[in-house]
Design a protein around this motif. Structure first.
Motif, PDB file in Angstrom:
ATOM      1  N   PRO A 184       0.788  -1.238   0.000  1.00 29.40           N
ATOM      2  CA  PRO A 184       0.000   0.000   0.000  1.00 29.40           C
ATOM      3  C   PRO A 184       0.818   1.285   0.000  1.00 29.40           C
ATOM      4  O   PRO A 184       0.339   2.287  -0.531  1.00 29.40           O
ATOM      5  CB  PRO A 184      -0.871  -0.119   1.265  1.00 29.40           C
ATOM      6  N   PRO A 185       2.065   1.333   0.546  1.00 29.86           N
ATOM      7  CA  PRO A 185       2.823   2.588   0.448  1.00 29.86           C
ATOM      8  C   PRO A 185       3.019   3.056  -0.992  1.00 29.86           C
ATOM      9  O   PRO A 185       3.140   4.258  -1.245  1.00 29.86           O
ATOM     10  CB  PRO A 185       4.162   2.240   1.110  1.00 29.86           C
ATOM     11  N   ALA A 186       3.033   2.100  -1.941  1.00 31.40           N
ATOM     12  CA  ALA A 186       3.213   2.481  -3.334  1.00 31.40           C
ATOM     13  C   ALA A 186       1.985   3.197  -3.891  1.00 31.40           C
ATOM     14  O   ALA A 186       2.055   3.801  -4.964  1.00 31.40           O
ATOM     15  CB  ALA A 186       3.506   1.239  -4.180  1.00 31.40           C
ATOM     16  N   THR A 232      -4.169  -9.456   2.525  1.00 29.87           N
ATOM     17  CA  THR A 232      -4.035  -9.714   3.960  1.00 29.87           C
ATOM     18  C   THR A 232      -2.590  -9.917   4.387  1.00 29.87           C
ATOM     19  O   THR A 232      -2.331 -10.282   5.535  1.00 29.87           O
ATOM     20  CB  THR A 232      -4.847 -10.965   4.357  1.00 29.87           C
ATOM     21  N   SER A 233      -1.637  -9.684   3.491  1.00 28.51           N
ATOM     22  CA  SER A 233      -0.239  -9.993   3.816  1.00 28.51           C
ATOM     23  C   SER A 233       0.306  -9.112   4.930  1.00 28.51           C
ATOM     24  O   SER A 233       1.301  -9.458   5.561  1.00 28.51           O
ATOM     25  CB  SER A 233       0.643  -9.869   2.567  1.00 28.51           C
ATOM     26  N   ARG A 234      -0.324  -7.956   5.199  1.00 27.34           N
ATOM     27  CA  ARG A 234       0.133  -7.060   6.243  1.00 27.34           C
ATOM     28  C   ARG A 234      -0.750  -7.077   7.481  1.00 27.34           C
ATOM     29  O   ARG A 234      -0.627  -6.236   8.347  1.00 27.34           O
ATOM     30  CB  ARG A 234       0.211  -5.621   5.702  1.00 27.34           C
ATOM     31  N   GLY A 259       1.486  -0.954   8.477  1.00 29.23           N
ATOM     32  CA  GLY A 259       1.189  -1.493   7.163  1.00 29.23           C
ATOM     33  C   GLY A 259      -0.238  -1.998   7.067  1.00 29.23           C
ATOM     34  O   GLY A 259      -0.912  -1.813   6.045  1.00 29.23           O
ATOM     35  N   GLY A 260      -0.721  -2.636   8.126  1.00 27.05           N
ATOM     36  CA  GLY A 260      -2.090  -3.141   8.119  1.00 27.05           C
ATOM     37  C   GLY A 260      -3.118  -2.035   8.114  1.00 27.05           C
ATOM     38  O   GLY A 260      -4.151  -2.130   7.433  1.00 27.05           O
ATOM     39  N   LEU A 307      -2.673   0.937   6.870  1.00 29.53           N
ATOM     40  CA  LEU A 307      -2.636   1.559   5.550  1.00 29.53           C
ATOM     41  C   LEU A 307      -3.364   0.699   4.515  1.00 29.53           C
ATOM     42  O   LEU A 307      -4.031   1.219   3.616  1.00 29.53           O
ATOM     43  CB  LEU A 307      -1.183   1.789   5.126  1.00 29.53           C
ATOM     44  N   GLN A 308      -3.275  -0.629   4.663  1.00 30.30           N
ATOM     45  CA  GLN A 308      -3.982  -1.503   3.732  1.00 30.30           C
ATOM     46  C   GLN A 308      -5.496  -1.306   3.859  1.00 30.30           C
ATOM     47  O   GLN A 308      -6.224  -1.300   2.861  1.00 30.30           O
ATOM     48  CB  GLN A 308      -3.601  -2.967   3.996  1.00 30.30           C
ATOM     49  N   ARG A 309      -5.975  -1.130   5.074  1.00 31.70           N
ATOM     50  CA  ARG A 309      -7.408  -0.928   5.268  1.00 31.70           C
ATOM     51  C   ARG A 309      -7.849   0.452   4.773  1.00 31.70           C
ATOM     52  O   ARG A 309      -8.967   0.608   4.285  1.00 31.70           O
ATOM     53  CB  ARG A 309      -7.767  -1.144   6.735  1.00 31.70           C
ATOM     54  N   ILE A 310      -6.971   1.455   4.892  1.00 35.13           N
ATOM     55  CA  ILE A 310      -7.275   2.766   4.312  1.00 35.13           C
ATOM     56  C   ILE A 310      -7.372   2.645   2.787  1.00 35.13           C
ATOM     57  O   ILE A 310      -8.244   3.252   2.138  1.00 35.13           O
ATOM     58  CB  ILE A 310      -6.199   3.798   4.694  1.00 35.13           C
ATOM     59  N   ALA A 311      -6.485   1.838   2.202  1.00 40.17           N
ATOM     60  CA  ALA A 311      -6.525   1.617   0.751  1.00 40.17           C
ATOM     61  C   ALA A 311      -7.843   0.954   0.346  1.00 40.17           C
ATOM     62  O   ALA A 311      -8.441   1.305  -0.676  1.00 40.17           O
ATOM     63  CB  ALA A 311      -5.340   0.755   0.315  1.00 40.17           C
ATOM     64  N   LEU A 312      -8.306   0.001   1.151  1.00 41.93           N
ATOM     65  CA  LEU A 312      -9.577  -0.653   0.868  1.00 41.93           C
ATOM     66  C   LEU A 312     -10.730   0.338   0.998  1.00 41.93           C
ATOM     67  O   LEU A 312     -11.666   0.336   0.188  1.00 41.93           O
ATOM     68  CB  LEU A 312      -9.772  -1.843   1.809  1.00 41.93           C
ATOM     69  N   LEU A 313     -10.661   1.205   1.992  1.00 44.98           N
ATOM     70  CA  LEU A 313     -11.695   2.230   2.163  1.00 44.98           C
ATOM     71  C   LEU A 313     -11.788   3.103   0.913  1.00 44.98           C
ATOM     72  O   LEU A 313     -12.887   3.385   0.411  1.00 44.98           O
ATOM     73  CB  LEU A 313     -11.377   3.079   3.398  1.00 44.98           C
TER      74      LEU A 313
END
Length: 467
Positions: free
Chosen positions: A341-343, A417-419, A392-393, A395-401
């Motif tokens: 997700p940082p990318a 779910t890797s993070r 990281g986790g 940020l992944q959920r923010i990306a999903l949002l």
């Protein structure tokens, strides 16, 4: 025997909020210590505190001793002199540790040369050997953006450990790796115990099992259980530890089958082939994907799983075959949930502002943000932070949002779910399945975990090693 690292009553704050509360531990030479816990529980903050890399707005209380000497009062220059030579940190996000314009072999060779003191020719030879042993020889002339997430993770491992630091701080060292590569990284970490010490931070229960030694289980910044790893994982005492073990994919219920529909498939692939960098990734690939259907893609790193996503999203064209959509969808209806997700986020802009830019661009409803934040178990305070200031986790959920705001027709979820810790991973997968079914969104799920894929997918495609 003097501990390699001793932490005494360490607390970490941002403003008045306590992120890590009264953490104490002793890391002994030759004995692995693993910290296991949920995403956002403060695990990574410990590694950053030891290295002296906490963000400026965070404050510390307590002590950190390195071989009996206080670390927190060391001048910055002396502390940084320990990096690589004495303290080696494997960062959670490989993209933050790698030079984006430097070729893979040179990234490792420079560590051998500039930190390890080898001559240039010898450094290049050792770097080439290290890449070969890690299965990265074909990537020696590639830059990080040309690598899969798993390949970048292995390269970051090599660069971080090349100088031979006695104490390794491994922050989520196996996330995004297929099982064989994960076990290889674990074996490499264990090999360092002969002459050094190892502190591993992970949400992967299998990694904690393999490493053994001492285990600390953390939840919401607090230690809930501490002791022998094998004993805790076989007979957990804390409710959170029991919940964590119960959330392993092998314990999940199989997702109910999708209700069949006579509607035309959203997308159809017919005998598709794709090559990249002169190598054939896959060929003769055919499948259909309907609204609300979940397709699983499994295969080792570098087999073309992410490239398949680029095909589906229109970023690449196949060498052979045809990809046919039922209708001409808007570009923002075909979306990707990134493995890293940082990318996908500008690093220095508050996350709330980035979300509102998407809302303004597409005329979306901003009132959906609080509802989705609650659904994804996210604190609204995260929106005032940047991508560099959350786990990281998170940020992944923010990306999903952000993706859910756009109401996608097709979502390519690359290792979503890797993070995440197991509990959060189970919740996210349940949510993705629910959204796919309710919203009629076709979901393509990439995962290194074949058990997870079998539990949640309607059909599964396995991609073999590149030819």
């Amino acid at each position: 025997m003097t501990p390699s690292i001793e932490v005494k009553e360490l607390s970490i704050f941002v403003g008045k909020q306590c992120l890590v509360e009264s953490l104490s531990l002793r890391l002994m030479p030759g004995m692995p210590l693993t910290i296991l816990g949920q995403t956002g529980s403060g695990k990574s903050l410990l590694a950053q505190a030891i290295m002296g890399l906490l963000p400026d707005e965070m404050t510390l209380k307590g002590e950190i001793l390195y071989e009996g000497q206080p670390l927190l009062t060391l001048p910055k220059a002396k502390r940084q002199a320990l990096w690589g030579r004495a303290l080696a940190m494997l960062p959670q996000e490989p993209w933050h540790a790698l030079d984006p314009v430097m070729k893979s072999q040179q990234q490792v060779a420079e560590v051998f040369e500039l930190v390890g003191g080898l001559e240039e020719e010898q450094a290049q030879e050792k770097a080439s050997q290290a890449l070969t042993e890690m299965g990265l020889a074909p990537a020696k002339d590639k830059i990080p953006s040309q690598l899969s997430g798993g390949m970048a993770q292995r390269l970051a491992f090599l660069a971080a450990t090349a100088a031979g630091g006695d104490l390794i701080l491994a922050d989520e060292p196996t996330k995004g790796l297929d099982y064989s590569r994960r076990d290889q990284i674990v074996a490499l970490l264990q090999s360092r115990l002969v002459d050094g010490s190892l502190l591993t931070i992970t949400h992967d229960v299998d990694v904690a099992r393999q490493l053994g030694g001492e285990l600390i289980v953390m939840c919401q910044g607090q230690v809930v259980e501490q002791g022998d790893a094998a004993t805790i994982l076989a007979h957990p005492q804390a409710d959170y530890t029991r919940q964590l073990l119960a959330a392993e994919p092998s314990s999940w219920n199989k997702v109910s089958a999708r209700t069949q529909s006579s509607a035309e498939p959203i997308v159809t692939l017919e005998k598709v082939a794709l090559s990249r960098g002169g190598n054939r990734l896959f060929s003769d690939l055919s499948f259909q994907l309907h609204a609300g259907e979940i397709l699983g893609i499994v295969g080792d790193s570098g087999t073309g799983k992410s490239s398949l996503g680029d095909l589906l999203l229109g970023h690449l064209q196949p060498d052979q075959g045809r990809i046919r959509f039922a209708e001409r969808y808007k570009r923002h209806q075909l979306l990707k949930l990134y493995q890293d997700p940082p990318a996908a986020f500008a690093p220095h802009i508050p996350l709330g502002r980035l979300l509102h830019e998407v809302i303004n661009l597409h005329g979306l409803d901003a009132a959906q943000i609080p509802r989705l934040m609650a659904r994804l178990k996210l604190s609204e305070g995260l929106l005032s932070r940047t991508a560099l200031e959350v786990s990281g986790g998170e940020l992944q959920r923010i990306a999903l949002l952000r993706i859910l705001l756009l109401k996608p027709v097709l979502l390519f979820a690359d290792e979503p779910t890797s993070r995440l810790d197991l509990i959060s991973a189970q919740r996210i997968m349940e949510l993705l399945v629910e959204i796919a079914r309710e919203e009629g969104c076709a979901l393509v799920l990439v995962s290194h975990d074949p058990i997870l894929v079998e539990k949640v997918c309607d059909q599964v495609i396995r991609i073999a090693q590149p030819i």
